[in-house]
Scaffold this motif. Structure first.
Motif, PDB file in Angstrom:
ATOM      1  N   LYS A 190       0.102  66.199  35.651  1.00  0.00           N
ATOM      2  CA  LYS A 190       0.996  66.683  36.775  1.00  0.00           C
ATOM      3  C   LYS A 190       2.244  67.671  35.679  1.00  0.00           C
ATOM      4  O   LYS A 190       2.522  66.854  35.200  1.00  0.00           O
ATOM      5  CB  LYS A 190       1.425  65.741  37.994  1.00  0.00           C
ATOM      6  CG  LYS A 190       0.618  65.544  39.502  1.00  0.00           C
ATOM      7  CD  LYS A 190       0.665  65.059  40.332  1.00  0.00           C
ATOM      8  CE  LYS A 190      -0.212  64.522  41.163  1.00  0.00           C
ATOM      9  NZ  LYS A 190       0.186  63.912  42.296  1.00  0.00           N
ATOM     10  N   LYS A 191       2.809  68.141  36.602  1.00  0.00           N
ATOM     11  CA  LYS A 191       3.857  69.535  35.978  1.00  0.00           C
ATOM     12  C   LYS A 191       5.157  68.354  36.728  1.00  0.00           C
ATOM     13  O   LYS A 191       5.382  67.980  37.528  1.00  0.00           O
ATOM     14  CB  LYS A 191       4.114  70.698  36.631  1.00  0.00           C
ATOM     15  CG  LYS A 191       5.305  71.139  35.905  1.00  0.00           C
ATOM     16  CD  LYS A 191       4.386  72.137  34.776  1.00  0.00           C
ATOM     17  CE  LYS A 191       5.779  72.719  33.727  1.00  0.00           C
ATOM     18  NZ  LYS A 191       5.012  73.015  32.128  1.00  0.00           N
ATOM     19  N   ILE A 192       6.042  67.803  35.535  1.00  0.00           N
ATOM     20  CA  ILE A 192       7.184  66.351  36.220  1.00  0.00           C
ATOM     21  C   ILE A 192       8.488  67.390  35.475  1.00  0.00           C
ATOM     22  O   ILE A 192       8.269  68.000  34.343  1.00  0.00           O
ATOM     23  CB  ILE A 192       6.877  65.527  35.559  1.00  0.00           C
ATOM     24  CG1 ILE A 192       5.300  64.761  36.183  1.00  0.00           C
ATOM     25  CG2 ILE A 192       8.649  64.937  36.152  1.00  0.00           C
ATOM     26  CD1 ILE A 192       4.746  63.408  36.244  1.00  0.00           C
ATOM     27  N   ILE A 193       9.767  67.539  36.242  1.00  0.00           N
ATOM     28  CA  ILE A 193      10.856  67.442  35.860  1.00  0.00           C
ATOM     29  C   ILE A 193      11.126  66.092  35.859  1.00  0.00           C
ATOM     30  O   ILE A 193      11.557  65.070  36.270  1.00  0.00           O
ATOM     31  CB  ILE A 193      10.979  68.842  36.858  1.00  0.00           C
ATOM     32  CG1 ILE A 193      10.928  69.712  37.290  1.00  0.00           C
ATOM     33  CG2 ILE A 193      13.326  68.728  36.045  1.00  0.00           C
ATOM     34  CD1 ILE A 193      10.504  70.793  35.903  1.00  0.00           C
ATOM     35  N   SER A 236       3.166  66.297  25.457  1.00  0.00           N
ATOM     36  CA  SER A 236       3.559  67.797  26.237  1.00  0.00           C
ATOM     37  C   SER A 236       5.152  67.772  26.522  1.00  0.00           C
ATOM     38  O   SER A 236       5.300  68.263  27.750  1.00  0.00           O
ATOM     39  CB  SER A 236       2.115  68.648  26.586  1.00  0.00           C
ATOM     40  OG  SER A 236       2.994  69.312  27.201  1.00  0.00           O
ATOM     41  N   VAL A 237       5.794  67.603  26.070  1.00  0.00           N
ATOM     42  CA  VAL A 237       7.473  67.553  26.667  1.00  0.00           C
ATOM     43  C   VAL A 237       8.147  68.826  26.000  1.00  0.00           C
ATOM     44  O   VAL A 237       8.197  69.104  24.511  1.00  0.00           O
ATOM     45  CB  VAL A 237       7.937  66.138  26.412  1.00  0.00           C
ATOM     46  CG1 VAL A 237       8.898  66.002  27.615  1.00  0.00           C
ATOM     47  CG2 VAL A 237       6.966  64.960  26.561  1.00  0.00           C
ATOM     48  N   ARG A 289       9.097  77.113  26.228  1.00  0.00           N
ATOM     49  CA  ARG A 289       8.385  76.331  25.997  1.00  0.00           C
ATOM     50  C   ARG A 289       8.158  75.462  27.074  1.00  0.00           C
ATOM     51  O   ARG A 289       7.163  74.240  27.099  1.00  0.00           O
ATOM     52  CB  ARG A 289       9.635  75.311  25.353  1.00  0.00           C
ATOM     53  CG  ARG A 289       9.552  76.208  23.343  1.00  0.00           C
ATOM     54  CD  ARG A 289      10.154  74.612  22.309  1.00  0.00           C
ATOM     55  NE  ARG A 289      11.054  75.087  22.719  1.00  0.00           N
ATOM     56  CZ  ARG A 289      11.777  75.922  22.468  1.00  0.00           C
ATOM     57  NH1 ARG A 289      12.019  76.811  21.477  1.00  0.00           N
ATOM     58  NH2 ARG A 289      13.482  76.167  22.479  1.00  0.00           N
ATOM     59  N   ALA A 290       9.466  75.322  28.268  1.00  0.00           N
ATOM     60  CA  ALA A 290       9.144  74.554  28.926  1.00  0.00           C
ATOM     61  C   ALA A 290       7.687  75.261  30.144  1.00  0.00           C
ATOM     62  O   ALA A 290       7.453  74.244  30.748  1.00  0.00           O
ATOM     63  CB  ALA A 290      10.604  74.798  30.387  1.00  0.00           C
ATOM     64  N   GLN A 291       7.447  76.390  30.427  1.00  0.00           N
ATOM     65  CA  GLN A 291       6.221  77.075  30.702  1.00  0.00           C
ATOM     66  C   GLN A 291       5.163  75.960  30.768  1.00  0.00           C
ATOM     67  O   GLN A 291       4.351  75.501  31.241  1.00  0.00           O
ATOM     68  CB  GLN A 291       5.882  78.227  30.898  1.00  0.00           C
ATOM     69  CG  GLN A 291       7.112  78.752  31.671  1.00  0.00           C
ATOM     70  CD  GLN A 291       7.163  79.077  33.270  1.00  0.00           C
ATOM     71  OE1 GLN A 291       6.012  78.406  34.007  1.00  0.00           O
ATOM     72  NE2 GLN A 291       8.098  79.350  33.991  1.00  0.00           N
ATOM     73  N   GLU A 292       4.973  76.390  29.151  1.00  0.00           N
ATOM     74  CA  GLU A 292       4.328  75.295  29.052  1.00  0.00           C
ATOM     75  C   GLU A 292       4.319  73.760  28.858  1.00  0.00           C
ATOM     76  O   GLU A 292       2.860  73.692  28.510  1.00  0.00           O
ATOM     77  CB  GLU A 292       4.275  76.144  27.427  1.00  0.00           C
ATOM     78  CG  GLU A 292       3.741  77.403  26.556  1.00  0.00           C
ATOM     79  CD  GLU A 292       3.861  77.873  25.932  1.00  0.00           C
ATOM     80  OE1 GLU A 292       4.326  77.158  24.738  1.00  0.00           O
ATOM     81  OE2 GLU A 292       4.420  79.143  26.035  1.00  0.00           O
ATOM     82  N   SER A 293       4.688  73.098  29.245  1.00  0.00           N
ATOM     83  CA  SER A 293       5.144  71.840  28.654  1.00  0.00           C
ATOM     84  C   SER A 293       4.636  70.955  30.309  1.00  0.00           C
ATOM     85  O   SER A 293       5.277  71.956  31.599  1.00  0.00           O
ATOM     86  CB  SER A 293       6.360  71.381  28.275  1.00  0.00           C
ATOM     87  OG  SER A 293       6.857  71.624  27.124  1.00  0.00           O
ATOM     88  N   ASP A 294       3.460  70.012  29.957  1.00  0.00           N
ATOM     89  CA  ASP A 294       3.646  68.804  30.918  1.00  0.00           C
ATOM     90  C   ASP A 294       4.817  68.554  32.049  1.00  0.00           C
ATOM     91  O   ASP A 294       5.121  68.088  33.023  1.00  0.00           O
ATOM     92  CB  ASP A 294       2.672  67.944  31.045  1.00  0.00           C
ATOM     93  CG  ASP A 294       1.124  68.192  30.590  1.00  0.00           C
ATOM     94  OD1 ASP A 294       1.032  69.622  30.759  1.00  0.00           O
ATOM     95  OD2 ASP A 294       0.500  67.693  29.698  1.00  0.00           O
ATOM     96  N   ILE A 295       6.097  68.147  30.554  1.00  0.00           N
ATOM     97  CA  ILE A 295       7.431  67.423  31.188  1.00  0.00           C
ATOM     98  C   ILE A 295       8.881  68.162  30.479  1.00  0.00           C
ATOM     99  O   ILE A 295       8.450  68.536  29.366  1.00  0.00           O
ATOM    100  CB  ILE A 295       7.465  65.957  30.417  1.00  0.00           C
ATOM    101  CG1 ILE A 295       6.133  65.298  31.554  1.00  0.00           C
ATOM    102  CG2 ILE A 295       8.539  64.766  30.563  1.00  0.00           C
ATOM    103  CD1 ILE A 295       5.626  63.814  31.099  1.00  0.00           C
TER     104      ILE A 295
END
Length: 669
Positions: free
Chosen positions: A90-93, A122-123, A213-219
């Motif tokens: 999942k997409k996690i912050i 992917s962070v 980069r944030a848009q493309e990352s999972d975390i």
């Protein structure tokens, strides 16, 4: 070690969490003695609490519920939430309390996990805009001579050289740059001066690239300041900074209310007005001064602002923060003795004139549009602070150095965060070494609006019964007694003699710190360091490098400071850290609780003080080989009815009132 795990529904304890125990044993395999983490970590230790927490976090993410976890020191909570985040898909912050912890996660923990798991993760990490270099400003500064210190030419040369090779534009890479460098403020990528997609450097902009980069990352790893700045922006005209997410993990979650408070309020300062005038004058000059009238209006704004803000000077008395009273049309000063009406009206009228002047300029530009927007924001926010009659906020001012700050601060954050955060996402995980009071999470949940959540309390991985001893003197006056300082100094001499210095002495106020430091100067046979003599980082480095040193410090050393080994063998706290009632926000929250039928002392002030006390005492034992004294020079924990609540929150170490036992503790090493 006993671990408790329960679900809370509508604020009440309910069924046990069977799901976490029955979950596939993936995390025992990963974190156990024969797993990949053990093989990759040279100082590996098996931590049952870490496995328990990882399962609970995975369950919360998989089954879409919120979770509170108190993970005592040494649990290894970072890996316990990172692993479930990585495997969730999942997409996690992940939001941390400080930029330092944020960098540790990204530059240390993530590379370690990549090595241990044998896979690229992917962070990405994202900071507030002021941390990034603005390429447009760097190009423009060449001919301006914005020099504020004799060293600025060499700093500017270093920044220019770095800008050619940096991938991120993050000023943290410039470790030799002073923290408070004024020059950086004229080079950073703050929103106020940004023209967005209209900027010629938009594609190569470091902020643009970091967001991509944030848009493309999972975390995505952020800090609380950026997280809540983004959450507040999502309701406004400027959209979000962070990518959309369904899960957020808050590390150091005990800081959420304080941080969120800053971003859901409104603030206007002398600095904001000064910067607007300076930036507008600079743009008029760049355009060839197309409007002499507007130039005169800017000069007038400077004068109107000076007249208005000067009325707050000299009003602060002993305290630099004071609440503003309600007036018929415009707020009044403390005790209603000051009428800001005329000077306030002149200031907002002048802002309106400047906005109209900017709009009517014959030559328009992206910068002029941004200046007009900033002028409107200043006007509207000043109006909100000085004219609003909403009882949901407290209105106050603060004097910091030469700056004056006016605030409208929400009294209750819970309804805001409930609606904007917890009801909008699948999972929020709140974790910290100090999150519970009285063994439950009712206090933190009530403060942040988290109505339903799973709960997990994990004891420390360390053996406090052998590693520490707690000293609370019976024969000391109460902290308010004028005899307290003299008595505290005698106790400190004995405590520090037993520990051979090597201590932090932590205070709840600067005045108390300076009194005790002054009284002990020349009496202690150990090197004495005082907060304020250097930066926090510089003081910590000096403390670590100075045998038997004693550091006297206040609030900024209570949390997030890590000194392992014998160098720190003693932590002394002057008194129970109750919040200062002279703080207007604290005073308003106390009033609100009492007026709504609660008891602010027991429902707010005691739980908040317990969490801060646990943070302060948590500085001492940071590894399984650390040993030392925890001392509290406040006998109210022994004599007051509420003292038992504090005693129950102390680490599980033996308590003594006899200072001679402290010598025995160290002689029995």
């Amino acid at each position: 070690m006993h671990h408790t795990s329960k679900i809370s529904e509508s604020g009440e304890s309910a069924r046990k969490v069977e799901a976490t125990e029955a979950a596939p044993d993936k995390y025992t395999l990963l974190l156990g003695p024969d797993g990949p983490i053990a093989r990759a970590h040279p100082q590996y230790e098996f931590r049952p609490g870490q496995v328990h927490m990882a399962r609970a976090v995975a369950d919360a993410i998989d089954n879409r519920h919120h979770l509170c976890v108190e993970a005592g020191t040494g649990t290894g909570k970072t890996l316990a939430y990172l692993l479930p985040a990585i495997f969730s898909g999942k997409k996690i912050i992940i939001s941390t309390g400080t930029k330092n912890l944020q960098e540790q996660l990204f530059f240390k923990d993530i590379p370690f996990l990549e090595q241990a798991l044998g896979k690229k993760l992917s962070v990405s990490y994202l900071k507030g805009r002021s941390n990034y270099l603005c390429l447009k400003k760097l190009a423009e500064i060449e001919g301006e001579g914005y020099l504020f210190s004799p060293h600025d030419p060499e700093y500017l040369a270093a920044i220019r050289e770095w800008s050619r090779t940096t991938e991120t534009g993050d000023r943290a890479e410039l470790s030799d740059l002073p923290e408070d460098l004024i020059l950086w403020h004229h080079l950073d990528a703050r929103r106020e001066t940004c023209t967005g997609q209209k900027c010629p450097d938009f594609e190569s902009c470091f902020v643009t690239r970091a967001r991509q980069r944030a848009q493309e990352s999972d975390i995505v790893i952020v800090n609380h300041y950026l997280f809540f700045a983004d959450l507040a922006l999502r309701q406004g005209d400027f959209g979000s900074v962070l990518p959309d997410y369904s899960v957020v993990i808050f590390d150091e979650a005990h800081e959420l209310e304080d941080t969120a408070t800053q971003y859901f309020g409104t603030m206007v300062s002398t600095y904001r007005v000064e910067e607007l005038v300076r930036d507008a004058e600079k743009e008029l000059s760049a355009l060839g001064s197309p409007s002499p009238l507007l130039a005169d209006q800017l000069t007038a704004l400077r004068a109107r602002s000076g007249d208005f803000f000067s009325r707050f000077r000299g009003k602060e008395g002993r305290f630099p923060m004071r609440e503003l009273g309600a007036g018929i049309a415009v707020r009044r000063g403390p005790r209603d003795e000051d009428n800001f009406g005329d000077s306030y009206t002149a200031l907002v009228s002048q802002l309106s004139r400047i906005r109209a002047g900017l709009a009517s300029l014959a030559i328009q530009s992206d910068v002029v549009e941004a200046l007009a927007r900033r002028t409107k924001e200043l006007h509207d926010e000043l109006e909100q602070i000085m004219e609003s009659d909403s009882s949901e906020c407290v209105y106050w001012f603060e004097i910091r150095g030469r700056g004056i700050f006016l605030w409208a601060t929400p009294i209750l954050l819970a309804p805001i965060l409930k609606e904007r955060l917890f009801e909008q996402i699948d999972t929020a995980v709140l974790t910290s070494a100090t999150l519970s009071t009285g063994g439950n999470f009712r206090f933190i949940r009530s403060r942040v609006g988290l109505e339903t959540a799973g709960e997990l309390v994990l004891g420390s991985h360390f053996d406090f019964s052998k590693q520490a001893i707690i000293y609370i003197p019976r024969d000391i006056p109460e902290p308010r007694d004028q005899e307290w300082v003299g008595s505290a100094c005698l106790h400190l001499e004995k405590i520090l003699e037993a520990s051979r210095g090597r201590g932090f002495v932590l205070f709840t106020s600067y005045s108390q710190m300076e009194l005790v430091y002054g009284a002990l100067r020349g009496r202690l046979p150990f090197p004495m360091l005082l907060q304020g003599e250097k930066t926090r980082t510089g003081l910590l480095e000096q403390f670590r490098a100075t045998p038997n040193a004693v550091l006297f410090a206040t609030s900024s050393f209570w949390q997030g400071v890590d000194v392992q080994g014998e160098q720190l063998s003693c932590v002394v706290i002057d008194k129970l850290p109750f919040s200062v009632p002279s703080d207007p926000v604290v005073a308003a929250r106390i009033r609100q609780l009492n007026e709504s039928g609660g008891n602010a002392f027991y429902d707010y002030q005691i739980p908040e003080a317990i969490i801060l006390l646990k943070q302060g005492l948590g500085r001492l034992i940071r590894s399984r080989t650390d040993r030392g004294i925890l001392a509290l020079l406040d006998k109210r924990v022994l004599t007051k009815s509420y003292g038992r609540t504090f005693m129950n929150s102390l680490p599980p170490a033996p308590v003594t009132h006899d200072w001679a036992r402290l010598r025995e503790f160290f002689s029995g090493r």
